[in-house]
Design a protein around this motif. Structure first.
Motif, PDB file in Angstrom:
ATOM      1  N   GLU A   1       0.824  -1.216   0.000  1.00 10.54           N
ATOM      2  CA  GLU A   1       0.000   0.000   0.000  1.00 10.54           C
ATOM      3  C   GLU A   1       0.854   1.260   0.000  1.00 10.54           C
ATOM      4  OE1 GLU A   1      -3.293   0.194  -0.532  1.00 10.54           O
ATOM      5  OE2 GLU A   1      -3.153  -1.971  -0.791  1.00 10.54           O
ATOM      6  N   ALA A   2       1.944   1.264   0.750  1.00 12.38           N
ATOM      7  CA  ALA A   2       2.823   2.435   0.782  1.00 12.38           C
ATOM      8  C   ALA A   2       3.482   2.649  -0.577  1.00 12.38           C
ATOM      9  CB  ALA A   2       3.874   2.281   1.872  1.00 12.38           C
ATOM     10  N   GLU A   3       3.881   1.574  -1.241  1.00 10.70           N
ATOM     11  CA  GLU A   3       4.490   1.701  -2.566  1.00 10.70           C
ATOM     12  C   GLU A   3       3.477   2.207  -3.594  1.00 10.70           C
ATOM     13  OE1 GLU A   3       6.279  -2.182  -3.043  1.00 10.70           O
ATOM     14  OE2 GLU A   3       8.186  -1.469  -2.200  1.00 10.70           O
ATOM     15  N   LYS A   4       2.231   1.775  -3.484  1.00  8.60           N
ATOM     16  CA  LYS A   4       1.179   2.291  -4.366  1.00  8.60           C
ATOM     17  C   LYS A   4       1.000   3.790  -4.150  1.00  8.60           C
ATOM     18  CE  LYS A   4      -1.809  -1.786  -4.521  1.00  8.60           C
ATOM     19  NZ  LYS A   4      -3.130  -2.284  -4.126  1.00  8.60           N
ATOM     20  N   ALA A   5       0.987   4.203  -2.897  1.00 11.52           N
ATOM     21  CA  ALA A   5       0.816   5.620  -2.577  1.00 11.52           C
ATOM     22  C   ALA A   5       1.991   6.445  -3.094  1.00 11.52           C
ATOM     23  CB  ALA A   5       0.646   5.803  -1.068  1.00 11.52           C
ATOM     24  N   GLN A   6       3.191   5.883  -3.043  1.00 10.62           N
ATOM     25  CA  GLN A   6       4.369   6.585  -3.564  1.00 10.62           C
ATOM     26  C   GLN A   6       4.224   6.855  -5.056  1.00 10.62           C
ATOM     27  OE1 GLN A   6       7.508   3.905  -2.151  1.00 10.62           O
ATOM     28  NE2 GLN A   6       8.487   5.696  -1.247  1.00 10.62           N
ATOM     29  N   LYS A   7       3.690   5.899  -5.783  1.00  9.48           N
ATOM     30  CA  LYS A   7       3.530   6.057  -7.234  1.00  9.48           C
ATOM     31  C   LYS A   7       2.508   7.137  -7.577  1.00  9.48           C
ATOM     32  CE  LYS A   7       4.868   1.350  -8.325  1.00  9.48           C
ATOM     33  NZ  LYS A   7       4.432   0.037  -8.787  1.00  9.48           N
ATOM     34  N   LYS A   8       1.512   7.318  -6.707  1.00  8.31           N
ATOM     35  CA  LYS A   8       0.448   8.289  -6.961  1.00  8.31           C
ATOM     36  C   LYS A   8       0.815   9.694  -6.507  1.00  8.31           C
ATOM     37  CE  LYS A   8      -3.390   5.053  -6.683  1.00  8.31           C
ATOM     38  NZ  LYS A   8      -4.626   4.705  -5.978  1.00  8.31           N
ATOM     39  N   ASN A   9       1.780   9.827  -5.623  1.00  6.75           N
ATOM     40  CA  ASN A   9       2.092  11.102  -5.010  1.00  6.75           C
ATOM     41  C   ASN A   9       3.404  11.648  -5.559  1.00  6.75           C
ATOM     42  OD1 ASN A   9       2.726  13.227  -3.299  1.00  6.75           O
ATOM     43  ND2 ASN A   9       1.727  12.264  -1.571  1.00  6.75           N
ATOM     44  N   SER A  10       3.452  12.945  -5.813  1.00  4.65           N
ATOM     45  CA  SER A  10       4.681  13.543  -6.323  1.00  4.65           C
ATOM     46  C   SER A  10       5.381  14.421  -5.282  1.00  4.65           C
ATOM     47  CB  SER A  10       4.374  14.377  -7.575  1.00  4.65           C
ATOM     48  OG  SER A  10       3.466  15.410  -7.252  1.00  4.65           O
ATOM     49  N   SER A  11       4.805  14.517  -4.096  1.00  3.31           N
ATOM     50  CA  SER A  11       5.393  15.338  -3.037  1.00  3.31           C
ATOM     51  C   SER A  11       6.618  14.644  -2.446  1.00  3.31           C
ATOM     52  CB  SER A  11       4.356  15.584  -1.933  1.00  3.31           C
ATOM     53  OG  SER A  11       4.979  16.134  -0.800  1.00  3.31           O
ATOM     54  N   GLY A  12       7.718  15.360  -2.389  1.00  2.00           N
ATOM     55  CA  GLY A  12       8.955  14.807  -1.854  1.00  2.00           C
ATOM     56  C   GLY A  12       8.852  14.417  -0.391  1.00  2.00           C
ATOM     57  N   LYS A  13       8.192  15.269   0.407  1.00  2.00           N
ATOM     58  CA  LYS A  13       8.060  14.987   1.838  1.00  2.00           C
ATOM     59  C   LYS A  13       7.233  13.735   2.079  1.00  2.00           C
ATOM     60  CE  LYS A  13       8.457  19.510   4.001  1.00  2.00           C
ATOM     61  NZ  LYS A  13       7.762  20.498   4.834  1.00  2.00           N
ATOM     62  N   VAL A  14       6.135  13.630   1.361  1.00  2.00           N
ATOM     63  CA  VAL A  14       5.253  12.474   1.538  1.00  2.00           C
ATOM     64  C   VAL A  14       5.963  11.207   1.084  1.00  2.00           C
ATOM     65  CG1 VAL A  14       3.091  11.395   0.814  1.00  2.00           C
ATOM     66  CG2 VAL A  14       3.131  13.821   1.383  1.00  2.00           C
ATOM     67  N   ASN A  15       6.646  11.260  -0.038  1.00  2.00           N
ATOM     68  CA  ASN A  15       7.366  10.083  -0.537  1.00  2.00           C
ATOM     69  C   ASN A  15       8.475   9.653   0.422  1.00  2.00           C
ATOM     70  OD1 ASN A  15       5.926   9.378  -2.799  1.00  2.00           O
ATOM     71  ND2 ASN A  15       7.041  10.775  -4.116  1.00  2.00           N
ATOM     72  N   LYS A  16       9.125  10.624   1.049  1.00  2.00           N
ATOM     73  CA  LYS A  16      10.175  10.289   2.018  1.00  2.00           C
ATOM     74  C   LYS A  16       9.563   9.566   3.218  1.00  2.00           C
ATOM     75  CE  LYS A  16      13.996  12.245   4.606  1.00  2.00           C
ATOM     76  NZ  LYS A  16      14.738  13.439   4.970  1.00  2.00           N
ATOM     77  N   ARG A  17       8.425  10.037   3.686  1.00  2.00           N
ATOM     78  CA  ARG A  17       7.757   9.396   4.816  1.00  2.00           C
ATOM     79  C   ARG A  17       7.265   8.002   4.443  1.00  2.00           C
ATOM     80  NH1 ARG A  17       4.744  14.909   6.512  1.00  2.00           N
ATOM     81  NH2 ARG A  17       6.494  15.792   7.654  1.00  2.00           N
ATOM     82  N   LEU A  18       6.737   7.874   3.237  1.00  2.00           N
ATOM     83  CA  LEU A  18       6.280   6.564   2.779  1.00  2.00           C
ATOM     84  C   LEU A  18       7.457   5.598   2.664  1.00  2.00           C
ATOM     85  CD1 LEU A  18       3.655   7.630   0.103  1.00  2.00           C
ATOM     86  CD2 LEU A  18       3.173   6.415   2.240  1.00  2.00           C
ATOM     87  N   GLN A  19       8.597   6.092   2.209  1.00  2.00           N
ATOM     88  CA  GLN A  19       9.779   5.237   2.102  1.00  2.00           C
ATOM     89  C   GLN A  19      10.234   4.769   3.479  1.00  2.00           C
ATOM     90  OE1 GLN A  19      11.038   3.882  -0.670  1.00  2.00           O
ATOM     91  NE2 GLN A  19      12.210   2.661   0.785  1.00  2.00           N
ATOM     92  N   THR A  20      10.095   5.618   4.483  1.00  2.00           N
ATOM     93  CA  THR A  20      10.419   5.223   5.854  1.00  2.00           C
ATOM     94  C   THR A  20       9.499   4.098   6.305  1.00  2.00           C
ATOM     95  OG1 THR A  20      11.233   7.431   6.388  1.00  2.00           O
ATOM     96  CG2 THR A  20      10.593   6.027   8.245  1.00  2.00           C
ATOM     97  N   ILE A  21       8.209   4.227   5.997  1.00  2.00           N
ATOM     98  CA  ILE A  21       7.240   3.182   6.340  1.00  2.00           C
ATOM     99  C   ILE A  21       7.606   1.876   5.649  1.00  2.00           C
ATOM    100  CG2 ILE A  21       4.828   2.448   6.054  1.00  2.00           C
ATOM    101  CD1 ILE A  21       4.096   5.462   6.443  1.00  2.00           C
TER     102      ILE A  21
END
Length: 63
Positions: free
Chosen positions: A17-37
């Motif tokens: 689910e986090a990887e799916k969200a990363q693909k949909k989101n272009s925000s650097g901050k959000v992607n960094k947090r998702l990568q931590t998850i």
């Protein structure tokens, strides 16, 4: 199914689910947090099947 197996599958679902969200989101901050998850969930998923003392991380719980 053992509790450990259920937890491992739950962490794999979190990763997915986090990887799916990363693909949909272009925000650097959000992607960094998702990568931590993703990183945390992958680590937890990986160590579920290991015997005590086999984890390569440096935290006390795995030693």
């Amino acid at each position: 199914m053992l509790g450990t197996e259920k937890l491992s599958k739950a962490f794999l679902a979190i990763i997915e689910e986090a990887e799916k969200a990363q693909k949909k989101n272009s925000s650097g901050k959000v992607n960094k947090r998702l990568q931590t998850i993703v990183s945390i969930a992958k680590h937890q998923s990986d160590i579920r099947g290991l015997a005590k003392g086999k984890c390569k991380a440096s935290h006390k719980k795995c030693k």
